[in-house]
Write a protein that holds these residues in place. Structure first.
Motif, mmCIF file in Angstrom:
data_model
loop_
_atom_site.group_PDB
_atom_site.id
_atom_site.type_symbol
_atom_site.label_atom_id
_atom_site.label_comp_id
_atom_site.label_asym_id
_atom_site.label_seq_id
_atom_site.Cartn_x
_atom_site.Cartn_y
_atom_site.Cartn_z
ATOM 1 N N ARG A 68 -4.611 -5.653 14.440
ATOM 2 C CA ARG A 68 -3.554 -5.267 15.378
ATOM 3 C C ARG A 68 -2.174 -5.438 14.728
ATOM 4 O O ARG A 68 -1.245 -5.984 15.318
ATOM 5 C CB ARG A 68 -3.643 -6.091 16.670
ATOM 6 N N ARG A 69 -2.051 -4.905 13.518
ATOM 7 C CA ARG A 69 -0.810 -5.079 12.770
ATOM 8 C C ARG A 69 -0.385 -3.773 12.103
ATOM 9 O O ARG A 69 -1.204 -2.966 11.684
ATOM 10 C CB ARG A 69 -0.995 -6.133 11.669
ATOM 11 N N ILE A 70 0.920 -3.586 12.018
ATOM 12 C CA ILE A 70 1.517 -2.535 11.207
ATOM 13 C C ILE A 70 2.584 -3.194 10.335
ATOM 14 O O ILE A 70 3.370 -4.012 10.810
ATOM 15 C CB ILE A 70 2.135 -1.402 12.061
ATOM 16 N N GLU A 71 2.566 -2.875 9.058
ATOM 17 C CA GLU A 71 3.516 -3.432 8.111
ATOM 18 C C GLU A 71 4.255 -2.293 7.415
ATOM 19 O O GLU A 71 3.632 -1.299 7.033
ATOM 20 C CB GLU A 71 2.808 -4.292 7.049
ATOM 21 N N VAL A 72 5.567 -2.450 7.265
ATOM 22 C CA VAL A 72 6.374 -1.493 6.521
ATOM 23 C C VAL A 72 6.953 -2.233 5.316
ATOM 24 O O VAL A 72 7.793 -3.124 5.475
ATOM 25 C CB VAL A 72 7.503 -0.895 7.374
ATOM 26 N N GLN A 97 3.260 0.721 -7.505
ATOM 27 C CA GLN A 97 4.632 0.982 -7.966
ATOM 28 C C GLN A 97 5.226 2.187 -7.213
ATOM 29 O O GLN A 97 5.607 3.199 -7.791
ATOM 30 C CB GLN A 97 4.658 1.231 -9.473
ATOM 31 N N ILE A 98 5.299 2.018 -5.921
ATOM 32 C CA ILE A 98 5.752 3.104 -5.049
ATOM 33 C C ILE A 98 7.261 3.286 -5.180
ATOM 34 O O ILE A 98 8.032 2.343 -5.035
ATOM 35 C CB ILE A 98 5.380 2.812 -3.581
ATOM 36 N N GLY A 99 7.668 4.511 -5.450
ATOM 37 C CA GLY A 99 9.081 4.823 -5.586
ATOM 38 C C GLY A 99 9.587 4.577 -6.995
ATOM 39 O O GLY A 99 8.988 3.821 -7.771
ATOM 40 N N PRO A 100 10.681 5.219 -7.354
ATOM 41 C CA PRO A 100 11.276 5.021 -8.684
ATOM 42 C C PRO A 100 11.818 3.608 -8.830
ATOM 43 O O PRO A 100 12.204 2.971 -7.847
ATOM 44 C CB PRO A 100 12.391 6.071 -8.735
ATOM 45 N N SER A 101 11.854 3.116 -10.064
ATOM 46 C CA SER A 101 12.369 1.760 -10.302
ATOM 47 C C SER A 101 13.842 1.652 -9.924
ATOM 48 O O SER A 101 14.318 0.584 -9.544
ATOM 49 C CB SER A 101 12.170 1.377 -11.770
ATOM 50 N N SER A 113 12.515 9.707 -3.338
ATOM 51 C CA SER A 113 11.763 8.496 -3.051
ATOM 52 C C SER A 113 10.277 8.826 -2.977
ATOM 53 O O SER A 113 9.863 9.959 -3.273
ATOM 54 C CB SER A 113 12.242 7.886 -1.740
ATOM 55 N N GLU A 114 9.485 7.848 -2.612
ATOM 56 C CA GLU A 114 8.062 8.047 -2.320
ATOM 57 C C GLU A 114 7.718 7.284 -1.055
ATOM 58 O O GLU A 114 8.122 6.122 -0.902
ATOM 59 C CB GLU A 114 7.172 7.553 -3.474
ATOM 60 N N VAL A 115 7.003 7.950 -0.162
ATOM 61 C CA VAL A 115 6.573 7.331 1.086
ATOM 62 C C VAL A 115 5.065 7.503 1.192
ATOM 63 O O VAL A 115 4.559 8.631 1.118
ATOM 64 C CB VAL A 115 7.264 7.976 2.307
ATOM 65 N N LEU A 116 4.341 6.404 1.337
ATOM 66 C CA LEU A 116 2.884 6.446 1.454
ATOM 67 C C LEU A 116 2.447 5.786 2.748
ATOM 68 O O LEU A 116 3.099 4.842 3.233
ATOM 69 C CB LEU A 116 2.211 5.744 0.266
ATOM 70 N N VAL A 117 1.335 6.294 3.298
ATOM 71 C CA VAL A 117 0.767 5.772 4.542
ATOM 72 C C VAL A 117 -0.678 5.385 4.275
ATOM 73 O O VAL A 117 -1.466 6.195 3.760
ATOM 74 C CB VAL A 117 0.841 6.819 5.669
ATOM 75 N N VAL A 118 -1.036 4.149 4.629
ATOM 76 C CA VAL A 118 -2.404 3.645 4.433
ATOM 77 C C VAL A 118 -2.871 3.030 5.744
ATOM 78 O O VAL A 118 -2.177 2.181 6.313
ATOM 79 C CB VAL A 118 -2.468 2.596 3.304
ATOM 80 N N VAL A 145 8.637 3.441 0.079
ATOM 81 C CA VAL A 145 8.243 2.950 1.409
ATOM 82 C C VAL A 145 6.727 3.031 1.533
ATOM 83 O O VAL A 145 6.116 4.051 1.179
ATOM 84 C CB VAL A 145 8.895 3.780 2.535
ATOM 85 N N LEU A 146 6.118 1.959 2.033
ATOM 86 C CA LEU A 146 4.686 1.933 2.323
ATOM 87 C C LEU A 146 4.493 1.528 3.777
ATOM 88 O O LEU A 146 4.990 0.486 4.218
ATOM 89 C CB LEU A 146 3.960 0.936 1.416
ATOM 90 N N VAL A 147 3.779 2.362 4.527
ATOM 91 C CA VAL A 147 3.434 2.046 5.913
ATOM 92 C C VAL A 147 1.952 1.707 5.946
ATOM 93 O O VAL A 147 1.100 2.551 5.649
ATOM 94 C CB VAL A 147 3.738 3.227 6.858
#
Length: 236
Positions: free
Chosen positions: A88-92, A69-73, A41-46, A79-81
């Motif tokens: 004041r928000r966090i989105e996954v 295009q995070i992660g294989p098709s 997979s691919e996991v990125l944090v921004v 996953v993007l965090v």
């Protein structure tokens, strides 16, 4: 709002809000490396200070996930965090392949409320971000394990070398049971006792066999009988 994709340099973190210290970055990288190695997979944090009213955090996270295009098709398990301290928000954001495991029993919102929000409310946004990545990485590995087990089960059950013998054995068992049940109602013509096993008369000739009354108690003749007498015919 333009955000540079960190994967060009082999990275996985964009910390424009500067909420992560060096230790937390190393820890997050370690968690992501391990999860990606096991799940492909691919996991990125921004982290961004704010979005300047460009979009809501949820809308921005979805747009960024699709743009990068995070992660294989397939199986679409990226996953993007996204953390926006100004809002004041966090989105996954997750790929569709993770919907079932991440949303079953409200796992994702429940995890954020238990493990992430308390740290962020206390002002330690870096710790909350690290906790979110750790929980998502662990869940990603669990999801991958479940998918692999299901795929292995399907391959095994649908393998002709396994399936056909199982079906043949089951069919023979059903035929045998049906024959025995149907034949149990057969009776001896002489003493009216039921055959314990309803084999054909020709099979019983010359063999010993058991008889029981329908009520379940023994007949008034010995349990083991000599071969059933053949009918006598007049001499021509």
């Amino acid at each position: 709002m333009a955000v540079q994709d960190p994967r060009g340099d082999g990275g996985r973190i964009v910390d424009e809000a500067r909420v992560l210290n060096a230790y937390q970055k190393r820890q997050i990288h370690r968690l992501i490396d391990e999860a990606e190695r096991q799940t492909r997979s691919e996991v990125l944090v921004v982290t961004l200070p704010s979005l300047d009213g460009v979009a809501s955090p949820k809308t921005f996270a979805t747009a960024l996930f699709n743009q990068w295009q995070i992660g294989p098709s397939y199986p679409n398990n990226g996953v993007l965090v996204l953390v926006v301290p100004g809002a004041r928000r966090i989105e996954v954001e997750i790929g569709s392949g993770l919907n079932r495991m991440f949303r079953v029993d409200n796992w994702l919102p429940g995890m954020l409320q238990r493990s992430v929000v308390p740290a962020m409310k206390s002002g330690d946004i870096g710790a909350g971000t690290s906790a979110a990545v750790e929980a998502c990485a662990r869940r990603l590995v669990e999801t991958n394990t479940a998918v692999l087990l299901q795929a292995r089960f399907r391959r095994t059950v649908l393998d002709p070398n396994v399936l056909y013998p199982l079906l043949s054995s089951a069919a023979m068992t059903l035929i045998t049971r049906a024959t025995l049940v149907a034949d149990r109602n057969k009776q001896c013509h002489s003493c009216k006792a039921r055959f314990a096993w309803g084999w054909d008369r020709s099979v019983l000739n010359g063999l010993k066999w058991n008889v029981t009354e329908p009520g379940g108690y023994l007949h008034d003749i010995p349990q083991l009988l000599p071969s059933h007498p053949q009918p006598s015919y007049p001499q021509l």
